[in-house]
Design a protein around this motif. Sequence first.
Motif, PDB file in Angstrom:
ATOM      1  N   THR A 110       6.087 -11.731  -2.213  1.00 34.05           N
ATOM      2  CA  THR A 110       6.013 -11.108  -3.538  1.00 34.05           C
ATOM      3  C   THR A 110       5.036  -9.943  -3.547  1.00 34.05           C
ATOM      4  OG1 THR A 110       6.531 -13.241  -4.564  1.00 34.05           O
ATOM      5  CG2 THR A 110       5.590 -11.525  -5.983  1.00 34.05           C
ATOM      6  N   HIS A 111       3.824 -10.159  -3.049  1.00 36.76           N
ATOM      7  CA  HIS A 111       2.792  -9.116  -3.031  1.00 36.76           C
ATOM      8  C   HIS A 111       2.477  -8.767  -1.581  1.00 36.76           C
ATOM      9  CE1 HIS A 111       2.060 -11.341  -6.876  1.00 36.76           C
ATOM     10  NE2 HIS A 111       2.110 -10.104  -7.335  1.00 36.76           N
ATOM     11  N   LYS A 112       3.173  -7.800  -1.054  1.00 38.24           N
ATOM     12  CA  LYS A 112       3.001  -7.435   0.348  1.00 38.24           C
ATOM     13  C   LYS A 112       1.585  -6.927   0.617  1.00 38.24           C
ATOM     14  CE  LYS A 112       7.903  -6.297   0.728  1.00 38.24           C
ATOM     15  NZ  LYS A 112       8.182  -6.850  -0.625  1.00 38.24           N
ATOM     16  N   ASP A 113       0.990  -6.247  -0.354  1.00 37.75           N
ATOM     17  CA  ASP A 113      -0.359  -5.734  -0.167  1.00 37.75           C
ATOM     18  C   ASP A 113      -1.356  -6.876   0.013  1.00 37.75           C
ATOM     19  OD1 ASP A 113       0.069  -6.543  -2.818  1.00 37.75           O
ATOM     20  OD2 ASP A 113      -1.199  -4.971  -3.676  1.00 37.75           O
ATOM     21  N   ARG A 114      -1.191  -7.954  -0.762  1.00 39.26           N
ATOM     22  CA  ARG A 114      -2.092  -9.102  -0.629  1.00 39.26           C
ATOM     23  C   ARG A 114      -1.908  -9.789   0.718  1.00 39.26           C
ATOM     24  NH1 ARG A 114      -1.254 -12.008  -6.567  1.00 39.26           N
ATOM     25  NH2 ARG A 114      -1.662 -10.135  -7.830  1.00 39.26           N
ATOM     26  N   ALA A 115      -0.670  -9.904   1.153  1.00 37.47           N
ATOM     27  CA  ALA A 115      -0.417 -10.537   2.446  1.00 37.47           C
ATOM     28  C   ALA A 115      -1.032  -9.731   3.583  1.00 37.47           C
ATOM     29  CB  ALA A 115       1.087 -10.705   2.661  1.00 37.47           C
ATOM     30  N   LEU A 116      -0.866  -8.422   3.549  1.00 37.44           N
ATOM     31  CA  LEU A 116      -1.436  -7.588   4.609  1.00 37.44           C
ATOM     32  C   LEU A 116      -2.963  -7.628   4.586  1.00 37.44           C
ATOM     33  CD1 LEU A 116       1.056  -4.620   4.329  1.00 37.44           C
ATOM     34  CD2 LEU A 116       0.812  -6.136   6.308  1.00 37.44           C
ATOM     35  N   ALA A 117      -3.539  -7.670   3.376  1.00 37.51           N
ATOM     36  CA  ALA A 117      -4.995  -7.790   3.272  1.00 37.51           C
ATOM     37  C   ALA A 117      -5.478  -9.129   3.819  1.00 37.51           C
ATOM     38  CB  ALA A 117      -5.428  -7.621   1.818  1.00 37.51           C
ATOM     39  N   ALA A 118      -4.712 -10.192   3.563  1.00 34.89           N
ATOM     40  CA  ALA A 118      -5.072 -11.511   4.086  1.00 34.89           C
ATOM     41  C   ALA A 118      -4.999 -11.532   5.610  1.00 34.89           C
ATOM     42  CB  ALA A 118      -4.155 -12.575   3.496  1.00 34.89           C
ATOM     43  N   ALA A 147       1.628   3.003   5.373  1.00 41.71           N
ATOM     44  CA  ALA A 147       0.592   3.266   4.376  1.00 41.71           C
ATOM     45  C   ALA A 147       0.040   1.966   3.791  1.00 41.71           C
ATOM     46  CB  ALA A 147       1.154   4.148   3.266  1.00 41.71           C
ATOM     47  N   LEU A 148       0.904   0.986   3.550  1.00 43.72           N
ATOM     48  CA  LEU A 148       0.445  -0.303   3.041  1.00 43.72           C
ATOM     49  C   LEU A 148      -0.500  -0.983   4.035  1.00 43.72           C
ATOM     50  CD1 LEU A 148       3.654  -1.897   1.454  1.00 43.72           C
ATOM     51  CD2 LEU A 148       1.552  -1.269   0.253  1.00 43.72           C
ATOM     52  N   MET A 149      -0.176  -0.901   5.301  1.00 45.04           N
ATOM     53  CA  MET A 149      -1.032  -1.502   6.319  1.00 45.04           C
ATOM     54  C   MET A 149      -2.386  -0.805   6.375  1.00 45.04           C
ATOM     55  SD  MET A 149       1.830  -2.231   9.311  1.00 45.04           S
ATOM     56  CE  MET A 149       0.688  -3.044  10.461  1.00 45.04           C
ATOM     57  N   GLU A 150      -2.373   0.500   6.256  1.00 46.74           N
ATOM     58  CA  GLU A 150      -3.636   1.242   6.259  1.00 46.74           C
ATOM     59  C   GLU A 150      -4.457   0.911   5.016  1.00 46.74           C
ATOM     60  OE1 GLU A 150      -2.112   5.126   8.834  1.00 46.74           O
ATOM     61  OE2 GLU A 150      -1.975   5.124   6.633  1.00 46.74           O
ATOM     62  N   ASP A 151      -3.813   0.772   3.870  1.00 49.51           N
ATOM     63  CA  ASP A 151      -4.513   0.402   2.639  1.00 49.51           C
ATOM     64  C   ASP A 151      -5.149  -0.979   2.747  1.00 49.51           C
ATOM     65  OD1 ASP A 151      -3.810   2.802   1.489  1.00 49.51           O
ATOM     66  OD2 ASP A 151      -2.151   1.975   0.313  1.00 49.51           O
ATOM     67  N   ALA A 152      -4.551  -1.845   3.573  1.00 53.18           N
ATOM     68  CA  ALA A 152      -5.078  -3.195   3.767  1.00 53.18           C
ATOM     69  C   ALA A 152      -6.250  -3.232   4.741  1.00 53.18           C
ATOM     70  CB  ALA A 152      -3.963  -4.118   4.267  1.00 53.18           C
ATOM     71  N   GLY A 153      -6.609  -2.092   5.296  1.00 52.48           N
ATOM     72  CA  GLY A 153      -7.754  -2.023   6.183  1.00 52.48           C
ATOM     73  C   GLY A 153      -7.412  -1.962   7.654  1.00 52.48           C
ATOM     74  N   LEU A 154      -6.134  -1.910   7.970  1.00 55.23           N
ATOM     75  CA  LEU A 154      -5.724  -1.794   9.370  1.00 55.23           C
ATOM     76  C   LEU A 154      -5.744  -0.329   9.795  1.00 55.23           C
ATOM     77  CD1 LEU A 154      -2.807  -4.347   9.128  1.00 55.23           C
ATOM     78  CD2 LEU A 154      -4.958  -4.700  10.370  1.00 55.23           C
ATOM     79  N   GLN A 155      -6.108  -0.086  11.017  1.00 49.82           N
ATOM     80  CA  GLN A 155      -6.250   1.280  11.516  1.00 49.82           C
ATOM     81  C   GLN A 155      -5.387   1.498  12.750  1.00 49.82           C
ATOM     82  OE1 GLN A 155     -10.397   2.684  11.624  1.00 49.82           O
ATOM     83  NE2 GLN A 155     -10.981   0.880  10.422  1.00 49.82           N
ATOM     84  N   ARG A 156      -5.270   2.771  13.121  1.00 47.99           N
ATOM     85  CA  ARG A 156      -4.426   3.167  14.263  1.00 47.99           C
ATOM     86  C   ARG A 156      -3.021   2.576  14.119  1.00 47.99           C
ATOM     87  NH1 ARG A 156      -7.852   1.119  19.141  1.00 47.99           N
ATOM     88  NH2 ARG A 156      -5.863   1.470  20.202  1.00 47.99           N
ATOM     89  N   VAL A 157      -2.494   2.621  12.899  1.00 47.97           N
ATOM     90  CA  VAL A 157      -1.171   2.042  12.638  1.00 47.97           C
ATOM     91  C   VAL A 157      -0.094   2.979  13.182  1.00 47.97           C
ATOM     92  CG1 VAL A 157       0.455   1.240  10.889  1.00 47.97           C
ATOM     93  CG2 VAL A 157      -2.013   0.859  10.581  1.00 47.97           C
ATOM     94  N   THR A 158       0.801   2.426  13.939  1.00 49.67           N
ATOM     95  CA  THR A 158       1.936   3.185  14.456  1.00 49.67           C
ATOM     96  C   THR A 158       3.171   2.305  14.385  1.00 49.67           C
ATOM     97  OG1 THR A 158       2.697   4.561  16.290  1.00 49.67           O
ATOM     98  CG2 THR A 158       1.631   2.489  16.866  1.00 49.67           C
ATOM     99  N   TYR A 159       4.341   2.923  14.576  1.00 49.69           N
ATOM    100  CA  TYR A 159       5.564   2.122  14.537  1.00 49.69           C
ATOM    101  C   TYR A 159       6.599   2.676  15.501  1.00 49.69           C
ATOM    102  CZ  TYR A 159       7.307   5.759  11.305  1.00 49.69           C
ATOM    103  OH  TYR A 159       7.682   6.961  10.730  1.00 49.69           O
ATOM    104  N   TRP A 160       7.543   1.794  15.829  1.00 49.59           N
ATOM    105  CA  TRP A 160       8.648   2.120  16.726  1.00 49.59           C
ATOM    106  C   TRP A 160       9.951   1.766  16.022  1.00 49.59           C
ATOM    107  CZ3 TRP A 160       4.097  -0.061  17.915  1.00 49.59           C
ATOM    108  CH2 TRP A 160       3.339   0.499  18.962  1.00 49.59           C
ATOM    109  N   ASN A 161      10.888   2.704  15.996  1.00 52.43           N
ATOM    110  CA  ASN A 161      12.206   2.441  15.434  1.00 52.43           C
ATOM    111  C   ASN A 161      13.118   1.818  16.490  1.00 52.43           C
ATOM    112  OD1 ASN A 161      11.984   3.428  12.720  1.00 52.43           O
ATOM    113  ND2 ASN A 161      11.941   5.504  13.541  1.00 52.43           N
ATOM    114  N   LEU A 162      13.859   0.806  16.094  1.00 52.06           N
ATOM    115  CA  LEU A 162      14.808   0.145  16.976  1.00 52.06           C
ATOM    116  C   LEU A 162      16.206   0.243  16.383  1.00 52.06           C
ATOM    117  CD1 LEU A 162      12.807  -3.136  17.786  1.00 52.06           C
ATOM    118  CD2 LEU A 162      12.723  -0.921  18.967  1.00 52.06           C
TER     119      LEU A 162
END
Length: 252
Positions: free
Chosen positions: A148-156, A224-239
């Motif tokens: 429901t709240h992805k931001d809360r989950a990522l922060a947790a 952006a959500l991951m970075e807002d949760a305090g995670l850094q050096r966020v990158t992604y790969w498309n499959l």
Amino acid sequence: MDKEQAEPTTHFGYREVPESEKTRLVGRVFRSVATRYDLMNDLMSGGLHRAWKAFALNIAAAKPGERVLDLAGGTGDLAAAMAVRVSDRGLVVLSDINDAMLAVGRDRLMDRGTPRRLTYVQANAESLPFPDNTFDLITIGFGLRNVTHKDRALAAMSRALKPGGRCVVLEFSRPRSPLFGRLYDAYSFAVVPKLGRYVAQDEESYQYLVESIRKHPDQEALKALMEDAGLQRVTYWNLTGGIVAVHRGYKL
């Protein structure tokens, strides 16, 4: 007197529902499909989900001795593979909010011979029952879109990671090619619910799953959500042309 405020709403597929209802509705979906979940994954993806998970496991790079939390772990594919990688010196916690999914995963892995280093916890990703700085690695595969709240989950997740730890999210995303995207939509809406009807005897739940993918943040929004949760050096790969993406971020 102030009027009583209406309860906030959120999406359940394409429907708007009260926030307090979403967890119950999602729970009903996965209790319904739990016993046919793996078979449906093979049929819907043509077996590609196995390659997507293998790629995510390589990005996660669990190491001997590490402590790992696999959220929304379902029937245990990722957790079982990481339990081998962490060796007897490590620990993998397979967690899911849904009791039926967790039971199917536990029974399946016990039948295969559960490693001593693998344990099970029923938990809500938004309020993890673990102390700060507990895990070297947290993964969530095809589960974040149901929160429901992805931001809360990522922060947790960020809170529960050790400094230097990493978070890996494997999830459906947005195809990069508009033409491919239209073909993918046509297949998803025409075929997947029908497979749900004939194989899992539940067309409605698979209609929700198709819709939930379209409501999930795209690659850049999730970054952006991951970075807002305090995670850094966020990158992604498309499959597979962006049908699926793997995101990784670090707690530094």
